[in-house]
Enzyme design. Structure first.
Site, PDB file in Angstrom:
ATOM      1  N   THR A  21      49.008 -21.035  23.134  1.00  0.00           N
ATOM      2  CA  THR A  21      48.627 -22.168  24.109  1.00  0.00           C
ATOM      3  C   THR A  21      47.913 -22.935  23.597  1.00  0.00           C
ATOM      4  OG1 THR A  21      48.582 -20.428  25.752  1.00  0.00           O
ATOM      5  CG2 THR A  21      47.871 -22.249  26.440  1.00  0.00           C
ATOM      6  N   ALA A  22      47.056 -22.579  22.888  1.00  0.00           N
ATOM      7  CA  ALA A  22      46.051 -23.781  22.124  1.00  0.00           C
ATOM      8  C   ALA A  22      46.642 -24.947  21.234  1.00  0.00           C
ATOM      9  CB  ALA A  22      44.973 -23.257  21.434  1.00  0.00           C
ATOM     10  N   VAL A  54      48.662 -13.379  26.411  1.00  0.00           N
ATOM     11  CA  VAL A  54      47.933 -13.091  27.689  1.00  0.00           C
ATOM     12  C   VAL A  54      47.406 -14.530  27.962  1.00  0.00           C
ATOM     13  CG1 VAL A  54      47.399 -10.757  27.914  1.00  0.00           C
ATOM     14  CG2 VAL A  54      46.122 -12.192  26.407  1.00  0.00           C
ATOM     15  N   LYS A  85      47.170 -20.743  43.007  1.00  0.00           N
ATOM     16  CA  LYS A  85      45.919 -20.047  42.781  1.00  0.00           C
ATOM     17  C   LYS A  85      44.876 -21.214  43.655  1.00  0.00           C
ATOM     18  CE  LYS A  85      42.398 -18.496  39.606  1.00  0.00           C
ATOM     19  NZ  LYS A  85      41.767 -18.460  38.099  1.00  0.00           N
ATOM     20  N   PRO A 103      36.371 -19.774  45.945  1.00  0.00           N
ATOM     21  CA  PRO A 103      37.349 -20.539  46.251  1.00  0.00           C
ATOM     22  C   PRO A 103      37.358 -21.803  45.480  1.00  0.00           C
ATOM     23  CG  PRO A 103      35.661 -20.950  47.782  1.00  0.00           C
ATOM     24  CD  PRO A 103      35.151 -19.915  46.726  1.00  0.00           C
ATOM     25  N   LEU A 341      40.978 -19.630  20.781  1.00  0.00           N
ATOM     26  CA  LEU A 341      40.371 -18.648  20.534  1.00  0.00           C
ATOM     27  C   LEU A 341      39.759 -18.631  19.162  1.00  0.00           C
ATOM     28  CD1 LEU A 341      43.187 -15.973  21.676  1.00  0.00           C
ATOM     29  CD2 LEU A 341      41.082 -16.470  22.909  1.00  0.00           C
ATOM     30  N   THR A 352      38.820 -18.975  32.003  1.00  0.00           N
ATOM     31  CA  THR A 352      38.207 -20.578  31.677  1.00  0.00           C
ATOM     32  C   THR A 352      38.901 -20.877  30.234  1.00  0.00           C
ATOM     33  OG1 THR A 352      36.315 -19.124  30.797  1.00  0.00           O
ATOM     34  CG2 THR A 352      35.769 -20.336  32.726  1.00  0.00           C
TER      35      THR A 352
HETATM   36  C1  LIG Z   1      42.879 -10.172  27.618  1.00  0.00           C
HETATM   37  C2  LIG Z   1      42.734 -11.627  27.762  1.00  0.00           C
HETATM   38  C3  LIG Z   1      43.280 -12.382  28.887  1.00  0.00           C
HETATM   39  C4  LIG Z   1      43.089 -13.444  29.024  1.00  0.00           C
HETATM   40  N1  LIG Z   1      43.188 -14.304  30.242  1.00  0.00           N
HETATM   41  C5  LIG Z   1      43.230 -15.552  30.486  1.00  0.00           C
HETATM   42  C6  LIG Z   1      43.491 -16.490  31.490  1.00  0.00           C
HETATM   43  O1  LIG Z   1      43.530 -15.524  32.764  1.00  0.00           O
HETATM   44  N2  LIG Z   1      42.976 -17.747  31.800  1.00  0.00           N
HETATM   45  C7  LIG Z   1      42.819 -18.085  30.497  1.00  0.00           C
HETATM   46  O2  LIG Z   1      42.455 -19.491  30.613  1.00  0.00           O
HETATM   47  N3  LIG Z   1      42.832 -17.586  29.353  1.00  0.00           N
HETATM   48  C8  LIG Z   1      42.916 -16.488  29.192  1.00  0.00           C
HETATM   49  N4  LIG Z   1      42.634 -15.729  27.952  1.00  0.00           N
HETATM   50  C9  LIG Z   1      42.629 -16.498  26.831  1.00  0.00           C
HETATM   51  C10 LIG Z   1      44.030 -17.114  26.372  1.00  0.00           C
HETATM   52  O3  LIG Z   1      44.927 -16.144  26.048  1.00  0.00           O
HETATM   53  C11 LIG Z   1      43.635 -18.102  25.280  1.00  0.00           C
HETATM   54  O4  LIG Z   1      42.811 -18.869  25.266  1.00  0.00           O
HETATM   55  C12 LIG Z   1      45.017 -18.885  25.112  1.00  0.00           C
HETATM   56  O5  LIG Z   1      46.348 -17.875  25.054  1.00  0.00           O
HETATM   57  C13 LIG Z   1      44.972 -19.534  23.671  1.00  0.00           C
HETATM   58  O6  LIG Z   1      45.481 -18.739  22.501  1.00  0.00           O
HETATM   59  P1  LIG Z   1      45.423 -19.245  21.208  1.00  0.00           P
HETATM   60  O7  LIG Z   1      46.466 -20.426  21.118  1.00  0.00           O
HETATM   61  O8  LIG Z   1      44.178 -19.845  20.820  1.00  0.00           O
HETATM   62  O9  LIG Z   1      45.672 -18.281  20.210  1.00  0.00           O
HETATM   63  P2  LIG Z   1      46.904 -17.372  20.051  1.00  0.00           P
HETATM   64  O10 LIG Z   1      48.070 -17.173  21.038  1.00  0.00           O
HETATM   65  O11 LIG Z   1      46.817 -15.913  19.269  1.00  0.00           O
HETATM   66  O12 LIG Z   1      47.914 -18.058  18.925  1.00  0.00           O
HETATM   67  C14 LIG Z   1      47.689 -18.162  17.516  1.00  0.00           C
HETATM   68  C15 LIG Z   1      48.898 -18.797  16.735  1.00  0.00           C
HETATM   69  O13 LIG Z   1      48.442 -19.094  15.669  1.00  0.00           O
HETATM   70  C16 LIG Z   1      49.487 -18.554  14.890  1.00  0.00           C
HETATM   71  N5  LIG Z   1      48.972 -17.920  13.488  1.00  0.00           N
HETATM   72  C17 LIG Z   1      47.703 -17.114  13.168  1.00  0.00           C
HETATM   73  N6  LIG Z   1      47.666 -16.953  12.007  1.00  0.00           N
HETATM   74  C18 LIG Z   1      48.634 -17.578  11.480  1.00  0.00           C
HETATM   75  C19 LIG Z   1      49.115 -17.929  10.025  1.00  0.00           C
HETATM   76  N7  LIG Z   1      48.448 -17.011   9.000  1.00  0.00           N
HETATM   77  N8  LIG Z   1      50.207 -18.558   9.662  1.00  0.00           N
HETATM   78  C20 LIG Z   1      50.959 -19.037  10.598  1.00  0.00           C
HETATM   79  N9  LIG Z   1      50.580 -18.986  11.992  1.00  0.00           N
HETATM   80  C21 LIG Z   1      49.386 -18.402  12.512  1.00  0.00           C
HETATM   81  C22 LIG Z   1      50.210 -17.416  15.388  1.00  0.00           C
HETATM   82  O14 LIG Z   1      51.573 -17.336  15.287  1.00  0.00           O
HETATM   83  C23 LIG Z   1      50.318 -18.104  16.706  1.00  0.00           C
HETATM   84  O15 LIG Z   1      51.149 -18.939  17.100  1.00  0.00           O
HETATM   85  C24 LIG Z   1      43.032 -14.230  27.708  1.00  0.00           C
HETATM   86  C25 LIG Z   1      42.440 -13.645  26.492  1.00  0.00           C
HETATM   87  C26 LIG Z   1      42.709 -12.369  26.602  1.00  0.00           C
HETATM   88  C27 LIG Z   1      42.217 -11.853  25.310  1.00  0.00           C
END
Ligand SMILES: Cc1cc2nc3c(=O)[nH]c(=O)nc-3n(C[C@H](O)[C@H](O)[C@H](O)COP(=O)(O)OP(=O)(O)OC[C@H]3O[C@@H](n4cnc5c(N)ncnc54)[C@H](O)[C@@H]3O)c2cc1C
Length: 515
Positions: A21-22, A54, A85, A103, A341, A352
């Site tokens: 997502t990020a 997630v 929501k 709310p 993350l 958040t």
């Molecule tokens: C249990 C849980 C519940 C959550 N619920 C919510 C919610 O309800 N609402 C909300 O706002 N947020 C929620 N979050 C947070 C949310 O999931 C994250 O903020 C969001 O998904 C962003 O994740 P990300 O893109 O930072 O990381 P990730 O989804 O982990 O993506 C990481 C990316 O980096 C790539 N990558 C990593 N290493 C390498 C490498 N060596 N080479 C190439 N690519 C690589 C991966 O392939 C992937 O594409 C939740 C988190 C958790 C743990």
């Protein structure tokens, strides 16, 4: 000399590492906000590593992000199995059996230049019948009724006093943004990064190398690699601030289940002995999970609790995620900016994380280095100042939910009730208790009404109110309060059921269930 609005320098090469997502919010946001000719955006993601998978509940701010991209709401919701929501229902958080809603929207109305709670507190103390605090929120009334309709654009209407966010399938959202961004010139590379090269002279990252042998060079790297924090944490060595003393939950177990009749227009968070469970209703399934503290709850126990708490048949095996609450000391170091993350983690109690991504993308777009020059450290410092504000304020709000609990005799809850609080939060609670004043930020999370919802929802009732409220004739105030309650209740009862609204507005149709 005037700075020029454009430059003849080669475009700044921006490399986004990660396609969760990020990564895709970054790619889409920057592609939309920056001039194409000055920035060349590349995103690298690894199918083998995948995403965290997630993150399904959001805050109303995401609507601004989607609108900035120009997304069609109904199309986007159908594509992501989205639902509306209106807030979060907290069950058992204040005490076992207790229940309140945080709310999205306002409580009451400002009268005579004063925040509403002061009038309500004063009238309540007089012993007159003034109803309960949640009766003054239109969004809370909509949650109780299970209804939804779009806000009324007329600011005089009670139906204009709420906002809304979405529940959606996080995997489908990232895929949707990927399509959007790649159509607008973002170059996507699939592959696993196995090496990061930094200049021995400047310490800046110069390139990343993939397993295939390909080498991708860049001027600015955006670390969206998830919990790994491949660039900012692992390579730049930016230290981690550990917040587990205030937020001891360090595990989550997630499992989707089949839908049940009637899609609630809110997320539910239910306090459990070792943490809390979430319930997020989408069109095609319900997302569930248990966020728990491993010091107080085993994985076996968590699994039993989670499977006992869900409404429908589980659609997959529960899977466990491990984390620690906290953030990096800085979000931007050298030529690496972390988003998502990789920059920090706060449990999803108030949904958040996606907001924190959005805030970082918008701040970064505003502070983006110009092509052809060195990175200005003043821009970096400003990004880091905003980054700290966003994370630290959000942390205080989450900790409030834990500390103000009356779940006596349960070790986790006794622990968080008695822990020493961050000074910034202790001050807010004391001020509210003694004077009824709630935080009112101009920047970031959370609004005054959100603080009021959780402070009072968790059972913290002020001992006093703003003395200016005493100027208004009491009977007049009591009459206005009664009128407000009636308008809220009758207008909410007249709205369509959430499920019916969804079926008419953005039906998603049948798709394979994505766990
Ligand atoms: C249990 C849980 C519940 C959550 N619920 C919510 C919610 O309800 N609402 C909300 O706002 N947020 C929620 N979050 C947070 C949310 O999931 C994250 O903020 C969001 O998904 C962003 O994740 P990300 O893109 O930072 O990381 P990730 O989804 O982990 O993506 C990481 C990316 O980096 C790539 N990558 C990593 N290493 C390498 C490498 N060596 N080479 C190439 N690519 C690589 C991966 O392939 C992937 O594409 C939740 C988190 C958790 C743990």
């Amino acid at each position: 000399m005037q700075p020029s609005s454009s430059t003849s320098a080669a475009p700044l090469r921006v490399v986004i590492v990660g396609g969760g997502t990020a990564g895709w919010m970054c790619a889409a946001g920057l592609a939309r906000l920056l001039p194409d000719k000055d920035y060349a955006l590349t995103l690298i993601e690894s199918d083998e590593i995948g995403t965290v998978g997630v993150g399904e509940a959001t805050l109303p701010h995401i609507r601004e992000f989607n609108a900035m991209l120009g997304l069609d709401e109904a199309e986007f919701m159908a594509a992501t199995q989205g639902s509306f929501k209106l807030g979060i229902e907290f069950v058992g958080w204040d005490k076992p059996g207790g229940r309140y809603v945080h709310p999205f929207g306002t409580f009451g109305e400002r009268w005579g230049g004063l925040d509403f709670q002061h009038h309500w507190l004063r009238a309540r103390a007089s012993g007159k019948p003034v109803g309960e605090w949640p009766e003054y929120s239109f969004a809370a009334a909509m949650c109780r009724e299970g209804v939804f309709d779009m806000p009324d654009p007329d600011p005089r209407s009670i139906r204009s006093t709420f906002s809304y966010a979405y529940h959606f399938d996080a995997g489908l959202y990232a895929r949707y943004l990927r399509g959007w961004a790649t159509q607008r010139g973002v170059r996507r590379i699939e592959g696993k990064i196995v090496e990061v090269s930094r200049s021995t002279e400047t310490g800046l990252v110069e390139s990343v190398s993939l397993e295939s042998g390909a080498r991708i060079e860049g001027d600015l790297f955006i670390d969206c690699s998830g919990f790994r924090s491949l660039l900012l944490g692992q390579n730049m060595g930016v230290a981690w601030q550990d917040w587990s003393e205030w937020l001891p939950c360090d595990r989550a177990m997630a499992v989707p289940c089949a839908s049940v009749a009637g899609i609630t227009p809110f997320t539910r968070s239910t306090a459990q002995t070792g943490g809390w469970t979430w319930r997020i209703p989408l069109q095609h399934r319900i997302g569930n999970g248990y966020v728990f503290a491993s010091a107080f709850c085993s994985e076996d126990r968590a699994r039993e609790t989670l499977l006992g708490a869900i409404d429908g048949t589980p659609l997959a095996e529960p899977r466990v995620l491990r984390f620690q609450a906290g953030r990096r000391e800085r979000g931007w170091e050298g030529n690496v900016v972390a988003v998502g993350l990789s920059s920090g983690f706060l449990e999803p109690l108030e949904s958040t994380s996606i907001f924190l991504i959005q805030a970082a993308v918008i701040d970064l777009a505003k502070l983006m280095p110009r092509p052809g020059g060195a990175i200005d450290p003043r821009l970096t410092a400003e990004f880091n100042r905003l980054f700290a504000i966003h994370y630290d304020r959000t942390r205080d709000f989450l900790v409030l939910h834990y500390t103000a609990n009356a779940r006596h005799g349960e070790p986790l809850w006794d622990h968080v009730r008695n822990m020493a609080l961050p000074d910034s939060l202790a001050h807010k609670i004391d001020l509210f208790r003694s004077s009824g004043r709630a935080p009112d930020y101009k920047l970031g999370l959370f609004s005054r009404d959100s603080w009021l919802a959780v402070l009072m929802g968790q059972g913290i009732m002020p001992q006093a109110w703003d003395r200016q409220a005493d100027r208004a004739p009491l009977d007049q105030v009591v009459g206005r309060l009664a009128d407000l309650r009636e308008r809220i209740a009758s207008n909410a009862a007249a709205l369509p059921a959430h499920a019916d609204f969804l079926a008419g507005y953005c039906p998603a149709g049948d798709v394979a269930v994505v766990a």
